[in-house]
Design a protein around this motif. Sequence first.
Motif, PDB file in Angstrom:
ATOM      1  N   SER A  67      -4.161  -5.165  45.668  1.00  0.00           N
ATOM      2  CA  SER A  67      -4.630  -6.448  46.186  1.00  0.00           C
ATOM      3  C   SER A  67      -4.863  -7.395  45.016  1.00  0.00           C
ATOM      4  N   ARG A  68      -4.748  -8.669  45.306  1.00  0.00           N
ATOM      5  CA  ARG A  68      -4.984  -9.712  44.303  1.00  0.00           C
ATOM      6  C   ARG A  68      -5.901 -10.751  44.959  1.00  0.00           C
ATOM      7  N   PRO A  69      -7.187 -10.481  44.909  1.00  0.00           N
ATOM      8  CA  PRO A  69      -8.135 -11.401  45.571  1.00  0.00           C
ATOM      9  C   PRO A  69      -8.354 -12.707  44.818  1.00  0.00           C
ATOM     10  N   GLN A  70      -8.121 -12.684  43.523  1.00  0.00           N
ATOM     11  CA  GLN A  70      -8.243 -13.898  42.708  1.00  0.00           C
ATOM     12  C   GLN A  70      -7.028 -13.994  41.792  1.00  0.00           C
ATOM     13  N   ASP A  71      -6.813 -15.167  41.217  1.00  0.00           N
ATOM     14  CA  ASP A  71      -5.607 -15.423  40.429  1.00  0.00           C
ATOM     15  C   ASP A  71      -5.422 -14.423  39.301  1.00  0.00           C
ATOM     16  N   ARG A  72      -6.533 -14.026  38.661  1.00  0.00           N
ATOM     17  CA  ARG A  72      -6.411 -13.187  37.479  1.00  0.00           C
ATOM     18  C   ARG A  72      -7.027 -11.803  37.677  1.00  0.00           C
ATOM     19  N   GLN A  73      -7.087 -11.365  38.917  1.00  0.00           N
ATOM     20  CA  GLN A  73      -7.650 -10.062  39.228  1.00  0.00           C
ATOM     21  C   GLN A  73      -6.666  -9.267  40.068  1.00  0.00           C
ATOM     22  N   PHE A  74      -6.442  -8.018  39.656  1.00  0.00           N
ATOM     23  CA  PHE A  74      -5.479  -7.163  40.348  1.00  0.00           C
ATOM     24  C   PHE A  74      -6.130  -5.798  40.529  1.00  0.00           C
TER      25      PHE A  74
END
Lengths: 114, 109
Positions: A67-74
């Motif tokens: 999942s990628r809940p924010q632009d720079r978080q995986f």
Amino acid sequence: SQTIHQWPATLVQPVGSPLSLECTVEGTSNPNLYWYRQAAGRGLQLLFYSVGIGQISSEVPQNLSASRPQDRQFILSSKKLLLSDSGFYLCAWSVLRWETGELFFGEGSRLTVL
Amino acid sequence: GQNIDQPTEMTATEGAIVQINCTYQTSGFNGLFWYQQHAGEAPTFLSYNVLDGLEEKGRFSSFLSRSKGYSYLLLKELQMKDSASYLCAVRDSNYQLIWGAGTKLIIKP
């Protein structure tokens, strides 16, 4: 400058337990993000990649999800780990078609499933 | 299918020169990468070739022949810290990286 961090660095989990590996990138916007797994004696296997928030492409069908809940978080997850999920997991980022488009890797997370 | 071949392991002597070969068969070609990976650590970028020829970067050089599907990484004046695995990767027509299994380089004093 850009940095990438992933955690935890090491974990030992029983079969059937859940998993969550997290990766964050700093110093860049809208990166392409990747999760790889590296097994001993084999090349890096691409598990998931993402070109934007909520956009996930899966390369190999398995019991893992991303999942990628924010632009720079995986985030890499599993609801129930299998023995075969053991390995060295690497998060990476790149900017597609910018100069060489090289990958920058996080420190890696070594998962042992018992 | 897509395939990257490189030797599993090589041994060389400190101060010497070593050449690590990589051959590839991929769906299209958009560049070839070499990465260095020390044991237990993440890979780090060494070089990139997209045109035929030699790219030199200090003690490390990388060569590419697209017609032959062939590349090599040349390491000169070997140091003990060069002991690592060297990964060859090719970017295919979909801009995805296809990775070789890596060559473990052992440096002896």
